[in-house]
Design a protein around this motif. Structure first.
Motif, PDB file in Angstrom:
ATOM      1  N   ASP A 152      42.122  90.598  53.871  1.00 15.89           N
ATOM      2  CA  ASP A 152      42.032  89.242  54.625  1.00 15.89           C
ATOM      3  C   ASP A 152      43.350  89.255  55.888  1.00 15.89           C
ATOM      4  OD1 ASP A 152      39.516  88.664  53.978  1.00 15.89           O
ATOM      5  OD2 ASP A 152      40.204  87.253  52.594  1.00 15.89           O
ATOM      6  N   ALA A 153      44.443  89.729  55.184  1.00 14.54           N
ATOM      7  CA  ALA A 153      45.580  89.458  55.947  1.00 14.54           C
ATOM      8  C   ALA A 153      45.859  90.646  56.783  1.00 14.54           C
ATOM      9  CB  ALA A 153      46.877  89.560  55.086  1.00 14.54           C
ATOM     10  N   VAL A 154      45.188  91.685  56.998  1.00 17.34           N
ATOM     11  CA  VAL A 154      45.424  92.959  57.815  1.00 17.34           C
ATOM     12  C   VAL A 154      45.271  92.526  59.256  1.00 17.34           C
ATOM     13  CG1 VAL A 154      44.902  95.268  58.184  1.00 17.34           C
ATOM     14  CG2 VAL A 154      44.942  94.675  55.787  1.00 17.34           C
ATOM     15  N   SER A 155      43.933  92.057  59.605  1.00 13.67           N
ATOM     16  CA  SER A 155      43.783  91.577  60.972  1.00 13.67           C
ATOM     17  C   SER A 155      44.583  90.785  61.690  1.00 13.67           C
ATOM     18  CB  SER A 155      42.358  90.985  60.921  1.00 13.67           C
ATOM     19  OG  SER A 155      41.876  90.883  62.214  1.00 13.67           O
ATOM     20  N   PRO A 156      45.201  89.409  61.109  1.00  9.18           N
ATOM     21  CA  PRO A 156      46.307  88.893  61.686  1.00  9.18           C
ATOM     22  C   PRO A 156      47.785  89.497  61.888  1.00  9.18           C
ATOM     23  CG  PRO A 156      45.200  87.569  60.103  1.00  9.18           C
ATOM     24  CD  PRO A 156      44.879  88.793  59.725  1.00  9.18           C
ATOM     25  N   VAL A 157      47.741  90.384  61.084  1.00 14.02           N
ATOM     26  CA  VAL A 157      49.281  91.219  61.049  1.00 14.02           C
ATOM     27  C   VAL A 157      49.169  92.216  62.369  1.00 14.02           C
ATOM     28  CG1 VAL A 157      50.810  92.855  60.314  1.00 14.02           C
ATOM     29  CG2 VAL A 157      49.896  90.802  58.756  1.00 14.02           C
ATOM     30  N   ILE A 158      48.198  92.697  62.403  1.00 11.62           N
ATOM     31  CA  ILE A 158      47.964  93.561  63.683  1.00 11.62           C
ATOM     32  C   ILE A 158      47.688  93.330  64.964  1.00 11.62           C
ATOM     33  CG2 ILE A 158      46.235  95.494  64.675  1.00 11.62           C
ATOM     34  CD1 ILE A 158      45.703  96.362  61.808  1.00 11.62           C
ATOM     35  N   GLY A 159      47.243  91.784  65.000  1.00  6.41           N
ATOM     36  CA  GLY A 159      47.044  91.129  65.818  1.00  6.41           C
ATOM     37  C   GLY A 159      48.511  90.643  66.735  1.00  6.41           C
ATOM     38  N   VAL A 160      49.337  90.199  65.732  1.00  7.19           N
ATOM     39  CA  VAL A 160      50.548  89.734  66.243  1.00  7.19           C
ATOM     40  C   VAL A 160      51.508  91.073  66.596  1.00  7.19           C
ATOM     41  CG1 VAL A 160      52.935  88.902  65.220  1.00  7.19           C
ATOM     42  CG2 VAL A 160      50.640  87.895  64.439  1.00  7.19           C
ATOM     43  N   ILE A 161      51.358  92.069  65.914  1.00  4.91           N
ATOM     44  CA  ILE A 161      52.052  93.354  66.451  1.00  4.91           C
ATOM     45  C   ILE A 161      51.737  93.722  67.914  1.00  4.91           C
ATOM     46  CG2 ILE A 161      52.488  95.895  66.170  1.00  4.91           C
ATOM     47  CD1 ILE A 161      52.236  95.347  63.024  1.00  4.91           C
ATOM     48  N   LEU A 162      50.313  93.758  68.106  1.00  9.32           N
ATOM     49  CA  LEU A 162      49.715  94.025  69.398  1.00  9.32           C
ATOM     50  C   LEU A 162      50.288  92.934  70.541  1.00  9.32           C
ATOM     51  CD1 LEU A 162      46.227  95.014  68.609  1.00  9.32           C
ATOM     52  CD2 LEU A 162      48.244  96.479  69.456  1.00  9.32           C
ATOM     53  N   MET A 163      50.513  91.693  70.163  1.00 11.35           N
ATOM     54  CA  MET A 163      50.972  90.556  71.281  1.00 11.35           C
ATOM     55  C   MET A 163      52.290  90.767  71.321  1.00 11.35           C
ATOM     56  SD  MET A 163      48.171  88.929  72.008  1.00 11.35           S
ATOM     57  CE  MET A 163      49.139  87.435  72.728  1.00 11.35           C
ATOM     58  N   VAL A 164      52.879  91.108  70.473  1.00  7.24           N
ATOM     59  CA  VAL A 164      54.538  91.355  70.542  1.00  7.24           C
ATOM     60  C   VAL A 164      54.608  92.405  71.536  1.00  7.24           C
ATOM     61  CG1 VAL A 164      56.634  91.925  69.534  1.00  7.24           C
ATOM     62  CG2 VAL A 164      55.442  90.294  68.643  1.00  7.24           C
ATOM     63  N   ALA A 165      54.020  93.723  71.393  1.00 11.39           N
ATOM     64  CA  ALA A 165      54.182  94.918  72.192  1.00 11.39           C
ATOM     65  C   ALA A 165      53.599  94.669  73.470  1.00 11.39           C
ATOM     66  CB  ALA A 165      53.181  95.930  71.437  1.00 11.39           C
ATOM     67  N   ILE A 166      52.738  93.884  73.870  1.00 11.21           N
ATOM     68  CA  ILE A 166      52.280  93.752  75.183  1.00 11.21           C
ATOM     69  C   ILE A 166      53.390  92.731  75.824  1.00 11.21           C
ATOM     70  CG2 ILE A 166      50.722  92.131  76.361  1.00 11.21           C
ATOM     71  CD1 ILE A 166      48.411  93.325  74.415  1.00 11.21           C
TER      72      ILE A 166
END
Length: 160
Positions: A11-25
């Protein structure tokens, strides 16, 4: 506690990847905006043209040098200069033979059109003694604002 449930609990994988992508953008967008605010974007647009030139020296009584644009980018003649040394009659004290003056196919001089493949400039026709065989000449690109310049081609005479 069921070990199988811990292995399949993602369950926690999707929110972590989302946060990483938002920081990169956000970082990429900030870098692009900063480059244009600081003026780095304008410098990228003022690239030096890429062009090749050939030199043909005629010795004997002619003593003339023909410089031909062989290919590459077209260049405004107001931004193209021929500079050299050991050409006493061709220069005006500072080693500058002047702006590019194209010779059209019919032999007429044309300094308003773009310098493209096939355009040529001839040195030595108007001089009393022509171009000496120990010349050193450069084709120089300089922006009209005068803030940057680059040597596009250079040549030396047979006795240089």
């Amino acid at each position: 506690m069921d070990i199988k449930q811990l292995i399949h609990d993602d369950d926690a994988v999707s929110p972590v990847i989302g946060v990483i992508l938002m920081v990169a953008i956000t970082v990429i967008l900030a870098a692009v905006i900063a480059s244009f605010v600081l003026g780095l974007g304008d410098q990228a647009q003022q690239a030096t043209p890429q062009a090749s030139f050939s030199f043909d020296y005629e010795g004997g009584t002619e003593r003339a040098l023909t410089i031909t644009h062989d290919g590459g980018d077209s260049i405004s003649p107001k931004e193209l200069y021929v500079r050299g040394s050991n050409m006493d009659n061709q220069t005006s004290g500072d080693g500058n033979t002047g702006q590019w003056t194209s010779t059209a196919v019919d032999g007429s001089l044309n300094s308003d059109s773009e310098v493209t493949a096939g355009s040529s400039a001839r040195l030595g026709d108007d001089a009393d003694d022509g171009v000496p065989s120990d010349y050193e000449v450069r084709v120089v690109y300089e922006t009209q604002e005068g803030d940057s310049s680059a040597t596009l081609a250079q040549d030396t005479g047979p006795d240089a």
